[in-house]
Motif scaffolding. Structure first.
Motif, PDB file in Angstrom:
ATOM      1  N   ILE A 358       0.847  -1.255  -0.112  1.00 32.88           N
ATOM      2  CA  ILE A 358      -0.056  -0.118   0.021  1.00 32.88           C
ATOM      3  C   ILE A 358       0.894   1.098   0.004  1.00 32.88           C
ATOM      4  CG2 ILE A 358      -1.815   1.342   1.545  1.00 32.88           C
ATOM      5  CD1 ILE A 358      -2.719  -1.525   2.251  1.00 32.88           C
ATOM      6  N   ILE A 359       2.137   1.302   0.544  1.00 31.51           N
ATOM      7  CA  ILE A 359       2.821   2.178   0.654  1.00 31.51           C
ATOM      8  C   ILE A 359       4.530   1.694   0.329  1.00 31.51           C
ATOM      9  CG2 ILE A 359       1.751   3.699   2.609  1.00 31.51           C
ATOM     10  CD1 ILE A 359       4.004   2.472   4.481  1.00 31.51           C
ATOM     11  N   SER A 360       5.449   2.484   0.113  1.00 32.17           N
ATOM     12  CA  SER A 360       6.530   1.888  -0.171  1.00 32.17           C
ATOM     13  C   SER A 360       7.704   2.946   0.982  1.00 32.17           C
ATOM     14  CB  SER A 360       6.990   2.258  -1.624  1.00 32.17           C
ATOM     15  OG  SER A 360       8.257   2.395  -1.791  1.00 32.17           O
ATOM     16  N   SER A 361       8.408   2.225   1.382  1.00 30.19           N
ATOM     17  CA  SER A 361       9.349   2.953   2.221  1.00 30.19           C
ATOM     18  C   SER A 361      10.766   2.488   2.160  1.00 30.19           C
ATOM     19  CB  SER A 361       8.641   2.760   3.815  1.00 30.19           C
ATOM     20  OG  SER A 361       8.893   1.491   4.293  1.00 30.19           O
ATOM     21  N   ARG A 362      11.529   3.581   2.292  1.00 29.51           N
ATOM     22  CA  ARG A 362      13.001   3.133   2.312  1.00 29.51           C
ATOM     23  C   ARG A 362      13.816   4.143   3.676  1.00 29.51           C
ATOM     24  NH1 ARG A 362      16.528   6.180  -1.220  1.00 29.51           N
ATOM     25  NH2 ARG A 362      15.221   8.059  -1.632  1.00 29.51           N
ATOM     26  N   VAL A 363      14.565   3.334   3.950  1.00 28.09           N
ATOM     27  CA  VAL A 363      15.145   4.124   5.236  1.00 28.09           C
ATOM     28  C   VAL A 363      16.407   4.808   4.329  1.00 28.09           C
ATOM     29  CG1 VAL A 363      17.084   3.656   6.958  1.00 28.09           C
ATOM     30  CG2 VAL A 363      15.123   2.135   6.631  1.00 28.09           C
ATOM     31  N   VAL A 364      16.572   6.070   4.604  1.00 32.87           N
ATOM     32  CA  VAL A 364      17.502   7.014   4.343  1.00 32.87           C
ATOM     33  C   VAL A 364      18.009   7.941   5.369  1.00 32.87           C
ATOM     34  CG1 VAL A 364      16.118   7.479   2.107  1.00 32.87           C
ATOM     35  CG2 VAL A 364      15.520   8.909   4.187  1.00 32.87           C
ATOM     36  N   SER A 365      19.227   8.319   4.846  1.00 32.89           N
ATOM     37  CA  SER A 365      20.183   9.067   5.983  1.00 32.89           C
ATOM     38  C   SER A 365      20.190  10.416   5.565  1.00 32.89           C
ATOM     39  CB  SER A 365      21.587   8.498   6.144  1.00 32.89           C
ATOM     40  OG  SER A 365      22.184   9.217   7.293  1.00 32.89           O
ATOM     41  N   LYS A 366      19.790  11.447   6.690  1.00 33.64           N
ATOM     42  CA  LYS A 366      19.924  12.875   6.139  1.00 33.64           C
ATOM     43  C   LYS A 366      21.193  13.407   6.876  1.00 33.64           C
ATOM     44  CE  LYS A 366      15.128  13.424   4.775  1.00 33.64           C
ATOM     45  NZ  LYS A 366      15.270  13.519   3.488  1.00 33.64           N
ATOM     46  N   GLY A 367      22.301  12.602   6.910  1.00 33.19           N
ATOM     47  CA  GLY A 367      23.195  13.019   7.995  1.00 33.19           C
ATOM     48  C   GLY A 367      23.184  13.790   9.072  1.00 33.19           C
ATOM     49  N   ARG A 368      23.325  14.936   9.225  1.00 31.49           N
ATOM     50  CA  ARG A 368      23.363  15.856  10.461  1.00 31.49           C
ATOM     51  C   ARG A 368      21.949  15.426  11.136  1.00 31.49           C
ATOM     52  NH1 ARG A 368      23.636  17.456  14.702  1.00 31.49           N
ATOM     53  NH2 ARG A 368      24.645  19.507  15.678  1.00 31.49           N
ATOM     54  N   TYR A 369      20.900  15.308  10.204  1.00 26.55           N
ATOM     55  CA  TYR A 369      19.288  15.371  10.496  1.00 26.55           C
ATOM     56  C   TYR A 369      18.841  14.164  10.596  1.00 26.55           C
ATOM     57  CZ  TYR A 369      20.409  19.962   9.417  1.00 26.55           C
ATOM     58  OH  TYR A 369      21.143  21.374   9.140  1.00 26.55           O
ATOM     59  N   GLY A 370      19.819  13.162  11.037  1.00 29.60           N
ATOM     60  CA  GLY A 370      19.292  11.910  11.319  1.00 29.60           C
ATOM     61  C   GLY A 370      18.989  10.907  10.334  1.00 29.60           C
ATOM     62  N   ARG A 371      18.710   9.790  10.725  1.00 23.79           N
ATOM     63  CA  ARG A 371      18.103   8.548   9.755  1.00 23.79           C
ATOM     64  C   ARG A 371      16.754   8.468  10.020  1.00 23.79           C
ATOM     65  NH1 ARG A 371      20.454   3.655   8.325  1.00 23.79           N
ATOM     66  NH2 ARG A 371      19.471   2.389   9.729  1.00 23.79           N
ATOM     67  N   THR A 372      16.113   8.260   9.022  1.00 19.81           N
ATOM     68  CA  THR A 372      14.565   8.072   8.945  1.00 19.81           C
ATOM     69  C   THR A 372      14.121   7.342   7.983  1.00 19.81           C
ATOM     70  OG1 THR A 372      12.349   9.449   9.073  1.00 19.81           O
ATOM     71  CG2 THR A 372      13.980  10.092   7.609  1.00 19.81           C
ATOM     72  N   ARG A 373      12.672   6.917   7.617  1.00 20.14           N
ATOM     73  CA  ARG A 373      12.010   6.402   6.563  1.00 20.14           C
ATOM     74  C   ARG A 373      11.684   7.259   5.801  1.00 20.14           C
ATOM     75  NH1 ARG A 373      10.478   0.707   8.006  1.00 20.14           N
ATOM     76  NH2 ARG A 373       9.497   1.625   9.938  1.00 20.14           N
ATOM     77  N   GLU A 374      11.590   7.294   4.231  1.00 18.09           N
ATOM     78  CA  GLU A 374      10.817   7.897   3.431  1.00 18.09           C
ATOM     79  C   GLU A 374       9.820   7.128   2.787  1.00 18.09           C
ATOM     80  OE1 GLU A 374      13.174  11.459   1.446  1.00 18.09           O
ATOM     81  OE2 GLU A 374      12.743   9.761  -0.350  1.00 18.09           O
ATOM     82  N   ILE A 375       8.447   7.770   2.929  1.00 14.05           N
ATOM     83  CA  ILE A 375       7.307   6.856   2.760  1.00 14.05           C
ATOM     84  C   ILE A 375       6.636   7.468   1.584  1.00 14.05           C
ATOM     85  CG2 ILE A 375       5.376   5.906   3.772  1.00 14.05           C
ATOM     86  CD1 ILE A 375       6.866   6.448   6.685  1.00 14.05           C
ATOM     87  N   ARG A 376       6.335   6.606   0.568  1.00 15.52           N
ATOM     88  CA  ARG A 376       5.316   7.274  -0.379  1.00 15.52           C
ATOM     89  C   ARG A 376       4.131   6.270  -0.454  1.00 15.52           C
ATOM     90  NH1 ARG A 376       8.095  10.843  -3.581  1.00 15.52           N
ATOM     91  NH2 ARG A 376      10.307  10.908  -3.094  1.00 15.52           N
ATOM     92  N   VAL A 377       3.095   6.871  -0.839  1.00 11.22           N
ATOM     93  CA  VAL A 377       1.908   5.989  -1.232  1.00 11.22           C
ATOM     94  C   VAL A 377       2.023   5.412  -2.360  1.00 11.22           C
ATOM     95  CG1 VAL A 377      -0.743   6.262  -1.202  1.00 11.22           C
ATOM     96  CG2 VAL A 377       0.552   7.677   0.510  1.00 11.22           C
ATOM     97  N   MET A 378       1.500   4.221  -2.558  1.00 10.33           N
ATOM     98  CA  MET A 378       1.705   3.304  -3.971  1.00 10.33           C
ATOM     99  C   MET A 378       0.362   3.101  -4.375  1.00 10.33           C
ATOM    100  SD  MET A 378       4.793   3.086  -4.150  1.00 10.33           S
ATOM    101  CE  MET A 378       5.081   1.732  -5.601  1.00 10.33           C
ATOM    102  N   LEU A 379      -0.671   4.001  -4.364  1.00 10.30           N
ATOM    103  CA  LEU A 379      -1.991   3.809  -4.851  1.00 10.30           C
ATOM    104  C   LEU A 379      -2.193   4.647  -5.894  1.00 10.30           C
ATOM    105  CD1 LEU A 379      -3.833   3.682  -1.648  1.00 10.30           C
ATOM    106  CD2 LEU A 379      -3.062   1.791  -2.765  1.00 10.30           C
ATOM    107  N   ASP A 380      -2.954   4.244  -7.287  1.00  6.31           N
ATOM    108  CA  ASP A 380      -3.043   5.107  -8.232  1.00  6.31           C
ATOM    109  C   ASP A 380      -4.129   5.924  -7.919  1.00  6.31           C
ATOM    110  OD1 ASP A 380      -5.563   3.704  -8.898  1.00  6.31           O
ATOM    111  OD2 ASP A 380      -4.290   2.007  -9.831  1.00  6.31           O
ATOM    112  N   PRO A 381      -4.584   7.097  -8.480  1.00  9.46           N
ATOM    113  CA  PRO A 381      -5.695   8.069  -8.232  1.00  9.46           C
ATOM    114  C   PRO A 381      -7.056   7.390  -7.878  1.00  9.46           C
ATOM    115  CG  PRO A 381      -4.504   8.899 -10.132  1.00  9.46           C
ATOM    116  CD  PRO A 381      -3.749   7.546  -9.627  1.00  9.46           C
ATOM    117  N   ALA A 382      -7.431   6.342  -8.616  1.00  8.79           N
ATOM    118  CA  ALA A 382      -8.807   5.729  -8.486  1.00  8.79           C
ATOM    119  C   ALA A 382      -8.529   4.940  -7.151  1.00  8.79           C
ATOM    120  CB  ALA A 382      -9.193   4.853  -9.573  1.00  8.79           C
TER     121      ALA A 382
END
Length: 404
Positions: A358-382
């Motif tokens: 339903i979503i897609s997430s991946r762990v990304v590092s933002k350096g000084r601003y920490g590590r987090t997960r970047e999450i996107r919704v994987m649903l088409d408009p309908a």
DNA sequence: AGTCCACAGGAAGGGCAGGCGA
DNA sequence: TCGCCTGCCCTTCCTGTGGACT
């Protein structure tokens, strides 16, 4: 609606002449054709592996790989059913490990095995080793060569670990008048990589690979079924080829191809039409995707939906971060009278939504601003629209798609 | 080179419900 | 009824981590 109206609807269904389908059953995965097309090498290979059982010998544990809809289950069940007919001293057990409440814990898997052998085990309550003992004694009582088919066996490893498989593979050491052999089936070719080497080597004494079907092979399979499944002349020219081509794009999935034809037929039937056209295959394809996702969403717990509502509220062109999801989630949960869960738990719920696609997430590092997960919704408009409706039904979003 | 952020995610365990057997 | 066992959902505590910043 008056009750007489209901009667009219039902009797209309009973009395009308079937216009589209002759026998829809042929388009479901439950149906097993007498002649399985384009799988002769795999059928012969498996038959040669299991044949010694007819003479009372133990057969090699076998591992079967192949992507979804390549006929693994069909072939295995076909061959083992024929094998069972050859000798009364052979029994096959089939367990689908993907079914909910079958292989999510060691206890449940063993309970399922005991039930398959005709025993009974309570849903919970017994110590696990007692369930093991029941299983062993039932096997012994059978005095048979038992072939245990574990379909989607990778789920066992994922949920429980490989200890259970190890125990099952060693069970023959404790049996005197019986044998147990395993046939493991998996969609995931790489899943044995992480297995305990002892489990890996004894589970894959033999291996069979099922390659995907190509479009031509899929077309043969569809044609074999459509003649009996549909009324004559119902399928427009090119419909079968279109379904085969679409399914071939999706890793040569025969199940998908059959689903496409069945759903297309159902769409035409409901519209009161007479003919399945190429466009109906496209609508069927969309409908299959939508139905799967909405079904998954409707069975999600409220906490999980609250997390999804937070993600959807925040999502835009850029990915959403865990911390933001958490703070919106806390507001939604608090205002809806839900217990507010901790960040640790929300992290798991995000992972579960990811696994569901339903979503897609991946762990990304933002350096000084920490590590987090970047999450996107994987649903088409309908689909996103439908999802918002489900969240509205659960009072997690309002009609404008907001949470306030 | 060292620090530090914002989490990820593993491990352990609490609390509850459901069920068994004495 | 009580002690014991399991599943499930969750918390607490903790260590690990990639890369921007100093």
């Amino acid at each position: 609606m008056k009750q007489t109206d209901l009667k009219n609807i039902f009797s209309h269904y009973r009395e009308r002449a079937p216009t589209i389908f002759k026998n829809k059953e042929l388009l479901t995965e439950r149906f097993s054709p007498g002649n399985i097309l384009h799988r002769d090498p795999q059928i012969n290979q498996l038959a040669r592996i299991v044949a010694p059982a007819v003479g009372g010998e133990k057969i090699s544990n076998t591992f079967i790989f192949g992507t979804v809809g390549t006929g693994k289950t069909l072939v295995t069940r076909h061959v083992t059913a024929e094998l069972e007919k050859e000798s009364p001293a052979i029994k096959t057990l089939y367990i689908n490990c993907k079914m909910k409440r079958v292989s999510d814990t060691e206890y449940r898997l063993l309970a399922e095995l005991v039930r398959a052998l005709g025993g009974s085990v309570p849903a919970t309550g017994l110590p696990t080793d007692q369930v093991y003992t029941r299983f062993f004694s039932l096997l012994e009582q059978q005095k048979k060569t038992t072939v245990l088919i574990l379909d989607e066996v990778d789920n066992i490893i994922k949920n429980i670990g490989d200890d259970v498989l190890y125990s099952l593979l060693r069970v023959n050491q404790d049996l005197h008048d019986a044998h147990l052999s395993l046939i493991g089936i998996s969609n995931d070719v790489q899943f044995t990589d992480g297995l305990d080497p002892r489990v890996k080597s004894s589970l894959s004494e033999e291996e069979i690979i099922f390659p995907p079907y190509n479009a031509t092979q899929l077309q043969d399979i569809l044609l074999q079924r459509t003649a009996e499944a549909f009324q004559e002349g119902v399928l427009d020219r090119g419909v079968v080829a279109k379904a085969a081509a679409l399914a071939a794009q999706e890793h040569g999935d025969a199940r998908k191809a059959l689903d496409l034809l069945r759903v297309a037929g159902e769409v035409v039937e409901r519209q009161g039409g007479q003919k399945v056209l190429i466009d109906h295959i496209d609508s069927a394809s969309q409908k299959l995707d939508t139905d799967r996702t909405t079904e998954v969403l409707r069975t999600q717990p409220k906490q999980s939906l609250a997390v999804l509502a937070s993600i959807i509220t925040l999502s835009g062109d850029h990915g959403v971060q865990t911390g933001d999801v958490l703070s919106v989630y806390e507001k939604i949960a608090a205002s809806r009278g839900l217990k507010v869960l901790t960040q640790r738990r929300i992290s798991d719920l995000i992972n579960e939504l990811d696994m569901l696609g339903i979503i897609s997430s991946r762990v990304v590092s933002k350096g000084r601003y920490g590590r987090t997960r970047e999450i996107r919704v994987m649903l088409d408009p309908a689909l996103l629209d439908k999802t918002r409706k489900i969240l509205e039904e659960n009072y997690l979003l309002d009609r404008l798609g907001r949470f306030s």
